[in-house]
Design a protein around this motif. Structure first.
Motif, mmCIF file in Angstrom:
data_model
loop_
_atom_site.group_PDB
_atom_site.id
_atom_site.type_symbol
_atom_site.label_atom_id
_atom_site.label_comp_id
_atom_site.label_asym_id
_atom_site.label_seq_id
_atom_site.Cartn_x
_atom_site.Cartn_y
_atom_site.Cartn_z
ATOM 1 N N ASN A 63 6.643 4.552 -0.941
ATOM 2 C CA ASN A 63 5.739 4.480 0.199
ATOM 3 C C ASN A 63 5.604 3.055 0.736
ATOM 4 O O ASN A 63 5.372 2.858 1.940
ATOM 5 N N CYS A 95 -8.481 6.637 -8.813
ATOM 6 C CA CYS A 95 -7.776 7.479 -7.846
ATOM 7 C C CYS A 95 -6.915 8.456 -8.639
ATOM 8 O O CYS A 95 -5.786 8.133 -9.025
ATOM 9 N N THR A 142 -11.374 -0.609 -7.811
ATOM 10 C CA THR A 142 -11.718 0.618 -7.106
ATOM 11 C C THR A 142 -12.241 1.671 -8.075
ATOM 12 O O THR A 142 -12.217 1.500 -9.288
ATOM 13 N N HIS A 196 -3.499 2.234 1.414
ATOM 14 C CA HIS A 196 -3.379 1.979 2.849
ATOM 15 C C HIS A 196 -4.618 1.279 3.392
ATOM 16 O O HIS A 196 -4.515 0.415 4.281
ATOM 17 N N LEU A 197 -5.796 1.623 2.871
ATOM 18 C CA LEU A 197 -7.011 0.929 3.283
ATOM 19 C C LEU A 197 -6.958 -0.553 2.895
ATOM 20 O O LEU A 197 -7.388 -1.427 3.659
ATOM 21 N N GLY A 252 -2.381 11.326 -3.671
ATOM 22 C CA GLY A 252 -2.978 11.299 -2.345
ATOM 23 C C GLY A 252 -4.137 10.318 -2.258
ATOM 24 O O GLY A 252 -4.245 9.543 -1.289
ATOM 25 N N LYS A 253 -5.010 10.326 -3.262
ATOM 26 C CA LYS A 253 -6.139 9.389 -3.273
ATOM 27 C C LYS A 253 -5.665 7.956 -3.464
ATOM 28 O O LYS A 253 -6.226 7.018 -2.885
ATOM 29 N N THR A 254 -4.633 7.784 -4.304
ATOM 30 C CA THR A 254 -4.060 6.451 -4.503
ATOM 31 C C THR A 254 -3.499 5.912 -3.193
ATOM 32 O O THR A 254 -3.731 4.753 -2.829
ATOM 33 N N LEU A 255 -2.763 6.751 -2.481
ATOM 34 C CA LEU A 255 -2.154 6.342 -1.225
ATOM 35 C C LEU A 255 -3.206 6.012 -0.179
ATOM 36 O O LEU A 255 -3.079 5.025 0.567
ATOM 37 N N GLN A 256 -4.257 6.804 -0.117
ATOM 38 C CA GLN A 256 -5.347 6.521 0.827
ATOM 39 C C GLN A 256 -5.958 5.150 0.562
ATOM 40 O O GLN A 256 -6.144 4.334 1.487
ATOM 41 N N MET A 257 -6.263 4.882 -0.720
ATOM 42 C CA MET A 257 -6.877 3.599 -1.070
ATOM 43 C C MET A 257 -5.922 2.442 -0.798
ATOM 44 O O MET A 257 -6.328 1.384 -0.291
ATOM 45 N N ASN A 310 -4.013 -2.254 5.183
ATOM 46 C CA ASN A 310 -4.195 -2.287 6.630
ATOM 47 C C ASN A 310 -5.528 -2.868 7.071
ATOM 48 O O ASN A 310 -5.724 -3.131 8.264
#
Length: 483
Positions: free
Chosen positions: A305, A433, A430, A444-445, A437-442, A448
């Motif tokens: 990713n 996660c 954090t 990206h936050l 999916g939760k790992t990827l969300q965190m 970005n």
């Protein structure tokens, strides 16, 4: 004292005690009985870490150097995963900074002893369980999670360990009995007490109270107030029974066990992170594999990713696979281009150290992969690399307590969940996660936006001001105080 029959005044049933005796006999039958043996000890420099934190190894080979009983501290440990070694290195670092010589006493390394053989056997089972827990959800749900959260929590488990740790005492015979002995795993602590050591400190990991970690007769230390209260009252260690507590001055909450080099540079390293965030510079992400090598699958997904971000120079990646070359090979199979675009620092300790130093004050791009068959380099590489990283991605084991912004992925064992709870409440990491999916969300936050990383860095600086990361120094103070 028969420590398998009575734990802090709490009686152990004859059924449990007899089971512990049978377990000891079973190990003797399989691995032999060296209780009458004498192992002659000498000292050698630790080639990897002696130049940095002064570690000397206690070995069973002939040598001319003996242990300095005036300014020496023995650090009893085993390799079970990387966490116990990591804590040992933090204790050694603090000791060295305070003018002491840290002596590395790894019971697992004495492969000729009965105790060494027992530990190697049990460690292999634990590592296998850790890997299976990540591959087979039903195994994790029905066996591994309950064992690591509730099975190890019981006083009956401690009674078993106390009896088995008696097999680990012969290697202690030549150690000076009045020297400070700091154990970063419960077996060396229990064995030291059985062997007659007088100044034993039992350094307890994690943040979930379990009877597994008790070594009556030693001074116990924990990293958090909640762990202190749980251990003090032996909460839940015999069902719903209200147990007799650990007496006063036998357990202390000291803070997180962190290396001296990280603590003294903590504020400056966080200020550099804040400057990189402010200037929208490349974010450095460190992925570090645990001692069982159980995170390959999720790391592969994370790296895949991140690839577009690496090519755009928005992200740089450090990958430390420790001493698990098979993990690196597995990652390259999953991501064919990984091998060709990565700069590798394999079995080159000097090159690893040079890179870590250079990264502190220079721009970094691309992917940098680290592997070393030497266990000391494998573990300590992460210490060097975390100083210049912006995000550490790790499971919530011992690294959850380290003063670096952390993205905490799915745990390996139920006890690790509470490391994530601690990090998220302190605010230097954090929440856990649990899924990709939760790992990827965190992730990206954090990549970005500036909000989360800025908060984590500022919280680390605040926590440092109240001494939250000074646990290793306090352990040394407890071990060296006059009785």
């Amino acid at each position: 004292m028969e420590r398998s029959k009575n734990i802090f005044g709490n009686e152990i049933s004859d059924k449990v005690y007899n089971k512990a005796v049978r377990a000891k006999k079973k190990h003797i039958k399989k691995f032999g009985d060296d209780s009458n043996s004498v192992y002659h000890l000498s000292v050698s420099d630790n080639a990897t870490l002696s130049p940095f934190i002064g570690i000397k190894n206690i070995v069973t080979t002939e040598g001319t150097e003996s242990i300095n009983t005036d300014k020496g501290i023995i650090i009893g440990n085993i390799r079970m995963g990387f966490g116990h070694y990591r804590i040992s290195m933090a204790i050694a670092s603090a000791a060295y900074s305070m003018g002491y010589t840290p002596y590395w006493f790894d019971l697992n390394s004495y492969s000729e002893t009965t105790g060494g053989k027992v530990i190697a056997h049990l460690n292999s089972l634990y590592s296998m369980g850790s890997r299976w827990s990540q591959k087979y959800p039903i195994f994790n749900k029905l066996y591994w999670e309950p064992l690591n959260s509730e099975g190890f929590r019981k006083l009956s488990y401690n009674a078993m360990d106390q009896k088995i740790s008696e097999l680990m005492t012969p290697i202690f015979k030549e150690l000076p009995k009045n020297m400070p002995f700091i154990a970063t795993h419960v077996w060396p602590a229990q064995a030291a007490i059985h062997a007659g050591m007088k100044k034993v400190v039992n350094v307890i990991p994690d943040n979930w109270p379990m009877a597994l970690h008790l070594a009556e007769g030693s001074i116990h230390t924990v990293q958090t107030p909640s762990a202190f209260l749980g251990y003090k009252t032996l909460k839940g260690m015999d069902g719903k029974k209200i147990l007799k507590p650990i007496p006063d001055k036998q357990i202390y909450e000291v803070g997180h066990y962190i290396d001296h080099e990280l603590v003294i540079n903590l504020d400056g390293d966080c200020e550099k992170r804040l400057d990189r965030i402010k200037n929208n510079e490349t974010k450095r992400i460190l992925l570090t594999v645990g001692g069982a090598g159980a995170q390959k699958e999720i790391f592969a997904k994370i790296i895949q990713n991140l690839m577009p971000h690496v090519k755009e120079k928005r992200v740089a990646i450090y990958i430390n696979v420790g001493d698990h070359k098979d993990v690196w090979e597995g990652l390259c199979e999953e991501i064919p281009e990984l091998s060709s675009i990565s700069l590798n620092y394999f079995n080159d300790w000097s090159k690893t150290c040079d890179f870590a130093k250079m990264a502190l004050d220079n721009e970094i791009s691309g992917i940098h992969a680290f592997y070393n068959e030497d266990i000391f380099a494998a573990v300590y590489s992460s210490n060097f690399l975390m100083r210049s990283c912006d995000i550490l991605i790790t499971k919530p084991s011992e690294l959850a307590f380290y003063p670096v912004p952390k993205l905490l992925i799915k745990r390996v064992g139920g006890h690790e969940a509470w490391g994530a709870v601690r990090a998220s409440e302190v605010g230097d990491g954090t929440i856990e996660c649990e899924t990709f999916g939760k790992t990827l969300q965190m992730l990206h936050l954090m990549i970005n936006g500036d909000e989360i990383l800025t908060m984590l860095c500022n919280n680390i600086i605040k926590a440092n001001k109240i001494g939250l990361y000074n646990g290793a120094y306090k352990v040394i103070e407890l071990a060296t105080r006059k009785l």
